[in-house]
Design an enzyme around this catalytic site. Structure first.
Site, PDB file in Angstrom:
ATOM      1  CG  ASP A  19      -1.919  -0.847   4.138  1.00  0.00           C
ATOM      2  OD1 ASP A  19      -1.331   0.034   3.499  1.00  0.00           O
ATOM      3  OD2 ASP A  19      -2.595  -1.751   3.603  1.00  0.00           O
ATOM      4  CD  GLU A 196      -4.670   5.375  -0.338  1.00  0.00           C
ATOM      5  OE1 GLU A 196      -5.474   4.440  -0.277  1.00  0.00           O
ATOM      6  OE2 GLU A 196      -3.779   5.465  -1.215  1.00  0.00           O
TER       7      GLU A 196
END
Length: 547
Positions: A19, A196
């Site tokens: 991420d 997302e």
């Protein structure tokens, strides 16, 4: 690309580093990655050229009270987002406290610092409509983006992207985040597909909304939408910017969760996560977790596109050659060993579970050794005495000397190969009944027992003992050799000869892709000590090697 270039080899941050969120401040790029249940919380890296990265500290205040005790495996701190505004570094993130339910039971926080190396402020609570928050600083205003989770029965766990303006007062020209106020929230985008990780980049009068698409497994990707207005409506690109889901032969799989950054020379780049799978009889497994990669981006007809064409991530990418790169010895943040004897306070890249090092770790009592005081078991979500390092390659050799004199089966110390509390291999010095006697709970009868080396396999269906061998008195040198999906564990005798303990073990179980539950981290090697009765038993370690 004009000017001198060099080649960045992906992944540029190797081993568990998912991420990635990237920004550039002056001549430095800064990168933050998820830390989940691990400390240091929110590892930070920096680079001058996007190819060579060095540790730049961590947001060590991210967990309120410096504790994540009790969070589930792969819970904790998800998807931090870095930004820089008003001369200040900002990071927003969520702490996820439930997995596998319709409620993530999360909190969203903001920390700030004048310098990326800290000190970082105490966390300030922000609205948490869902995980994966990010900030946009635009024309003197501050906006919070969030995934929206509809946690009602029948609701969608990934139900679009929302935007909330934040009112951040200023004190002496510095943002006073302790008095931040949230305005109304509005919906930016909803899709039937799972999206997302929202990030917004402003370019040429367009707001570009980057989305992580398809979940963080093999269907992962980066999708782009754009609008002339921050609040939309957003037009979605008809092709992904990045994915490897359509070709299992692409070396970098699970490619997704990206963010754009512009170089001083004007070129654009995308950082993203990706994995390097091992091919096993059970299918591809990614023991190294999700890692950080970089791609060069060009613009065509107002949309970002990979410079190499298509949407598959490249393993080699041209970046500007800026000459000076990172500190000597810190290149790529991989394969660096601990100082001799571990005789310093362990810092990054050493990691601990769910809390920072405390009084259970002593580096002073015995120079050249590190002493751990045993606490809870390998299957505890609470106080584990475990000190570990990320594995960054599919081949590795780990060694450490342990000196321990357990007097009961409730005490043990040694080496671990670790994924989480349900997937690990533990080779520990411990106590057992005299040979031939059954397990009968004689934890008070240490004088009658024997000192043994026990290999335990932690598994979602329950742990089992793979081997037990007797040990002579004195220190024991423990080793693990990892070759792809297989590992051999054992000890080295005083004659220098290697003796394997138990069978070859399946390291591919130490991956996101094994087991029935959600898993998002990566494999580690480390040392640990257990004392289930009174938390007083200690063991000493020296001569750590990870190569």
């Amino acid at each position: 690309m004009s000017g001198a270039t060099r080649t960045a080899v992906n992944p540029v941050v190797r081993g568990f580093a998912p991420d990635p969120s990237v920004i550039r401040v002056g001549e430095w790029y800064y990168l933050a990655t998820s830390s989940f249940e691990w400390f240091p919380t929110i590892p930070l890296y920096r680079s001058r050229d996007l190819a060579d990265w060095e540790p730049a500290g961590a947001v060590d205040s991210a967990a309120p009270g410096r504790s994540l005790l009790g969070v589930p495996d792969s819970g904790g701190i998800w998807a931090p987002a870095l930004s820089h505004s008003d001369g200040v570094f900002w990071v927003v993130y969520s702490i996820v406290r439930s997995l596998g339910t319709r409620h993530f039971d999360l909190e969203t926080y903001l920390c700030t610092a004048a310098d990326a190396g800290g000190p970082w402020s105490e966390p300030v609570r922000l609205p948490g409509h869902g995980f994966d928050p990010s900030l946009l600083h635009h024309e003197g205003r501050h906006y919070l983006l969030n995934l929206q989770n509809d946690s009602r029965v029948g609701g969608r766990r990934f139900d679009g992207v929302v935007l909330t303006e934040l009112d951040v007062p200023s004190a002496g020209g510095v943002p006073d985040v302790g008095r931040v106020q949230a305005g109304p929230t509005r919906l930016l985008l909803q899709r039937d597909e799972l999206v997302e990780g929202p990030k917004i980049t402003v370019k040429d009068g367009w707001f570009y909304l980057l989305l992580a698409e398809g979940g963080t497994g093999v269907e992962h990707g980066v999708l782009v939408a754009r609008s002339r207005s921050l609040t939309g409506p957003y037009e979605v690109d008809d092709v992904p910017l990045l994915t490897s889901r359509d070709d299992p032969a692409v070396p970098l799989q699970k490619a997704g969760h990206g963010e754009l950054v512009q170089a001083p020379s004007g070129e654009w780049y995308l950082t993203h996560l990706a994995s390097r799978p091992l091919q096993t009889p059970a299918g591809p497994r990614n023991t190294l977790g999700r890692e950080t990669a970089v791609q060069r981006v060009v613009w065509a007809n107002g949309w970002p596109r990979l410079a190499q064409g298509g949407w598959h991530p490249a393993t080699e990418v041209e970046v500007p050659d800026v000459g000076e790169r990172v500190s000597a010895g810190a290149r790529r943040n991989d394969r660096t060993d601990a100082p001799a004897g571990l005789d310093v306070v362990p810092a990054w890249p050493w990691s601990t579970l769910r809390e920072p090092p405390g009084d259970w770790l002593d580096t002073v009592a015995r120079p050249g050794w590190v002493r751990l005081r045993g606490r809870m078991s390998a299957e505890s979500l609470w106080q584990q005495s475990l000190l570990a390092r990320r594995l960054t390659e599919h081949q590795a050799e780990v060694e450490v000397t342990v000196e321990a004199e357990p007097r009961t089966f409730t005490q043990s110390a040694g080496l671990v190969l670790w994924y989480n509390t349900a997937s690990y291999y533990q080779l520990h010095v411990t106590w057992a009944e005299p040979e031939g006697e059954p397990q009968a709970g004689q934890q008070w009868a240490g004088d009658r027992g024997r000192r043994v080396l026990v290999l335990v396999h932690g598994h979602p269906e329950g742990a089992r003992v793979l081997a037990t061998v007797d040990l002579a008195d004195g220190p024991v040198r423990i080793r693990a050799q990892i070759e792809g999906a297989a590992a051999r564990l054992g000890s080295v005798g005083s004659d220098g000869l290697w003796a394997q303990v138990g069978p070859d073990v399946d390291v591919s179980e130490l991956s996101d892709d094994f087991g029935p539950s959600l898993r998002f981290t990566g494999a580690f090697a480390g040392i640990s000590v257990v004392d289930l009765v009174d938390g007083a038993f200690t063991a000493d370690f020296s001569g750590w090697v990870l190569r």
